[in-house]
Design a protein around this motif. Sequence first.
Motif, PDB file in Angstrom:
ATOM      1  N   ILE A 128       8.508  13.075  14.086  1.00 48.11           N
ATOM      2  CA  ILE A 128       8.129  13.747  12.838  1.00 48.11           C
ATOM      3  C   ILE A 128       8.594  12.937  11.634  1.00 48.11           C
ATOM      4  CG2 ILE A 128       8.630  15.775  11.397  1.00 48.11           C
ATOM      5  CD1 ILE A 128       8.569  17.406  14.068  1.00 48.11           C
ATOM      6  N   TYR A 129       9.820  12.427  11.690  1.00 48.56           N
ATOM      7  CA  TYR A 129      10.347  11.625  10.579  1.00 48.56           C
ATOM      8  C   TYR A 129       9.448  10.417  10.320  1.00 48.56           C
ATOM      9  CZ  TYR A 129      13.463   8.810   7.716  1.00 48.56           C
ATOM     10  OH  TYR A 129      13.984   8.057   6.692  1.00 48.56           O
ATOM     11  N   HIS A 130       9.104   9.690  11.373  1.00 46.48           N
ATOM     12  CA  HIS A 130       8.324   8.475  11.192  1.00 46.48           C
ATOM     13  C   HIS A 130       6.861   8.753  10.857  1.00 46.48           C
ATOM     14  CE1 HIS A 130      11.864   6.643  13.166  1.00 46.48           C
ATOM     15  NE2 HIS A 130      11.576   5.660  12.343  1.00 46.48           N
ATOM     16  N   MET A 131       6.326   9.865  11.356  1.00 44.85           N
ATOM     17  CA  MET A 131       4.947  10.190  10.989  1.00 44.85           C
ATOM     18  C   MET A 131       4.884  10.609   9.526  1.00 44.85           C
ATOM     19  SD  MET A 131       2.029   9.893  12.382  1.00 44.85           S
ATOM     20  CE  MET A 131       2.394   9.899  14.137  1.00 44.85           C
ATOM     21  N   ARG A 132       5.931  11.273   9.040  1.00 48.35           N
ATOM     22  CA  ARG A 132       5.978  11.588   7.603  1.00 48.35           C
ATOM     23  C   ARG A 132       5.999  10.304   6.774  1.00 48.35           C
ATOM     24  NH1 ARG A 132       9.998  16.254   8.217  1.00 48.35           N
ATOM     25  NH2 ARG A 132       8.690  18.117   8.093  1.00 48.35           N
ATOM     26  N   GLU A 133       6.738   9.307   7.251  1.00 49.22           N
ATOM     27  CA  GLU A 133       6.748   8.012   6.563  1.00 49.22           C
ATOM     28  C   GLU A 133       5.339   7.433   6.478  1.00 49.22           C
ATOM     29  OE1 GLU A 133      10.947   5.659   6.928  1.00 49.22           O
ATOM     30  OE2 GLU A 133       9.564   5.438   8.610  1.00 49.22           O
ATOM     31  N   ASP A 141      -4.965   2.483   3.938  1.00 46.11           N
ATOM     32  CA  ASP A 141      -6.191   3.137   3.476  1.00 46.11           C
ATOM     33  C   ASP A 141      -6.147   4.643   3.709  1.00 46.11           C
ATOM     34  OD1 ASP A 141      -7.278   3.752   6.203  1.00 46.11           O
ATOM     35  OD2 ASP A 141      -7.380   1.575   6.343  1.00 46.11           O
ATOM     36  N   GLN A 142      -7.096   5.328   3.135  1.00 48.95           N
ATOM     37  CA  GLN A 142      -7.143   6.786   3.174  1.00 48.95           C
ATOM     38  C   GLN A 142      -7.347   7.319   4.583  1.00 48.95           C
ATOM     39  OE1 GLN A 142      -6.380   8.434   0.541  1.00 48.95           O
ATOM     40  NE2 GLN A 142      -6.646  10.495   1.366  1.00 48.95           N
ATOM     41  N   GLN A 143      -8.136   6.615   5.379  1.00 51.27           N
ATOM     42  CA  GLN A 143      -8.389   7.082   6.741  1.00 51.27           C
ATOM     43  C   GLN A 143      -7.106   7.102   7.565  1.00 51.27           C
ATOM     44  OE1 GLN A 143     -11.190   8.481   7.905  1.00 51.27           O
ATOM     45  NE2 GLN A 143      -9.880   8.953   9.669  1.00 51.27           N
ATOM     46  N   HIS A 144      -6.261   6.093   7.367  1.00 53.15           N
ATOM     47  CA  HIS A 144      -4.968   6.062   8.065  1.00 53.15           C
ATOM     48  C   HIS A 144      -4.127   7.267   7.662  1.00 53.15           C
ATOM     49  CE1 HIS A 144      -1.369   4.274   9.923  1.00 53.15           C
ATOM     50  NE2 HIS A 144      -0.722   4.694   8.848  1.00 53.15           N
ATOM     51  N   LEU A 145      -4.111   7.573   6.382  1.00 52.56           N
ATOM     52  CA  LEU A 145      -3.306   8.699   5.902  1.00 52.56           C
ATOM     53  C   LEU A 145      -3.820  10.025   6.446  1.00 52.56           C
ATOM     54  CD1 LEU A 145      -2.820   7.620   2.156  1.00 52.56           C
ATOM     55  CD2 LEU A 145      -1.279   7.263   4.101  1.00 52.56           C
ATOM     56  N   ILE A 146      -5.139  10.166   6.497  1.00 53.75           N
ATOM     57  CA  ILE A 146      -5.725  11.407   7.030  1.00 53.75           C
ATOM     58  C   ILE A 146      -5.379  11.558   8.511  1.00 53.75           C
ATOM     59  CG2 ILE A 146      -7.897  12.554   7.614  1.00 53.75           C
ATOM     60  CD1 ILE A 146      -9.061  11.321   5.031  1.00 53.75           C
ATOM     61  N   SER A 147      -5.517  10.466   9.258  1.00 55.87           N
ATOM     62  CA  SER A 147      -5.202  10.488  10.689  1.00 55.87           C
ATOM     63  C   SER A 147      -3.740  10.836  10.925  1.00 55.87           C
ATOM     64  CB  SER A 147      -5.522   9.122  11.303  1.00 55.87           C
ATOM     65  OG  SER A 147      -5.097   9.052  12.637  1.00 55.87           O
ATOM     66  N   CYS A 148      -2.849  10.256  10.122  1.00 55.59           N
ATOM     67  CA  CYS A 148      -1.421  10.514  10.300  1.00 55.59           C
ATOM     68  C   CYS A 148      -1.056  11.940   9.887  1.00 55.59           C
ATOM     69  CB  CYS A 148      -0.597   9.494   9.520  1.00 55.59           C
ATOM     70  SG  CYS A 148      -0.655   7.838  10.239  1.00 55.59           S
ATOM     71  N   ARG A 149      -1.732  12.467   8.876  1.00 55.11           N
ATOM     72  CA  ARG A 149      -1.502  13.863   8.481  1.00 55.11           C
ATOM     73  C   ARG A 149      -1.892  14.794   9.618  1.00 55.11           C
ATOM     74  NH1 ARG A 149       1.621  16.998   6.045  1.00 55.11           N
ATOM     75  NH2 ARG A 149       1.608  15.591   4.246  1.00 55.11           N
ATOM     76  N   GLN A 150      -2.997  14.523  10.288  1.00 55.36           N
ATOM     77  CA  GLN A 150      -3.420  15.350  11.420  1.00 55.36           C
ATOM     78  C   GLN A 150      -2.404  15.263  12.560  1.00 55.36           C
ATOM     79  OE1 GLN A 150      -7.270  13.585  12.086  1.00 55.36           O
ATOM     80  NE2 GLN A 150      -8.323  15.024  10.720  1.00 55.36           N
ATOM     81  N   LYS A 151      -1.903  14.054  12.818  1.00 54.17           N
ATOM     82  CA  LYS A 151      -0.907  13.877  13.872  1.00 54.17           C
ATOM     83  C   LYS A 151       0.400  14.581  13.517  1.00 54.17           C
ATOM     84  CE  LYS A 151      -2.798   9.469  15.456  1.00 54.17           C
ATOM     85  NZ  LYS A 151      -2.628   7.997  15.514  1.00 54.17           N
ATOM     86  N   LEU A 152       0.779  14.513  12.255  1.00 57.41           N
ATOM     87  CA  LEU A 152       1.999  15.203  11.820  1.00 57.41           C
ATOM     88  C   LEU A 152       1.863  16.708  12.015  1.00 57.41           C
ATOM     89  CD1 LEU A 152       4.786  15.208  10.491  1.00 57.41           C
ATOM     90  CD2 LEU A 152       3.642  15.200   8.256  1.00 57.41           C
ATOM     91  N   ASN A 153       0.704  17.257  11.706  1.00 59.23           N
ATOM     92  CA  ASN A 153       0.486  18.695  11.903  1.00 59.23           C
ATOM     93  C   ASN A 153       0.636  19.084  13.370  1.00 59.23           C
ATOM     94  OD1 ASN A 153       0.002  19.068   9.170  1.00 59.23           O
ATOM     95  ND2 ASN A 153      -2.229  18.938   9.366  1.00 59.23           N
TER      96      ASN A 153
END
Length: 204
Positions: A128-133, A141-153
Amino acid sequence: MKSFSAKANAIFDEATEAYHLKNSVSAQMENPYEPDTIEYFLYEKNWIDVVQWHLEDIIRDPDILPKEALEIKRWIDRSNQERTDLVEKIDNYFLHHFQLIVPANDAVINTESPAWAIDRLSILAIKIYHMREEVNRMDTDQQHLISCRQKLNVLMEQRVDLSAAIDRLLDDIAQGRKYMKVYRQMKMYNDPSLNPVLYGKNKK
């Protein structure tokens, strides 16, 4: 009353944050809890886990020198043994805590001991710590951020579910609906009397 998983999650987050203030696999752990308490064990457990997390990152560097990679691999092996030892200390705490509980006649055993479930909770705190990072990165890019937000959820949902399962397991043991039976881990490759590569050298 604070559930055990809530306490564990808070300590895991605390240890993970403390490591990243130093951000070095060689940093010395400064455990704020009283030695030989469950809080101390939980903090130490997560510290070992987060150091190993970063060792695993380092060893995957394609430019790492073979000698350094071998040193890191042996460090990871030692870390795995320390991790197992801490899990067993945590299970010893629960065995002592529940020693007077008489299981019901129809009590059943769980697929894993409480400490091995808590081991997974510690790893989740680090994920969780590293996915928040990753979610907060400014250089991607934005797609990476969206993908990581989904994984964090998903990770956050998994933490809620695993925490609830651990608390339910501890309550089941306390009420006699389940019972503890701990099998000590026997890591044969670390034991010079069980690893044929090691004991074979002693015969030469």
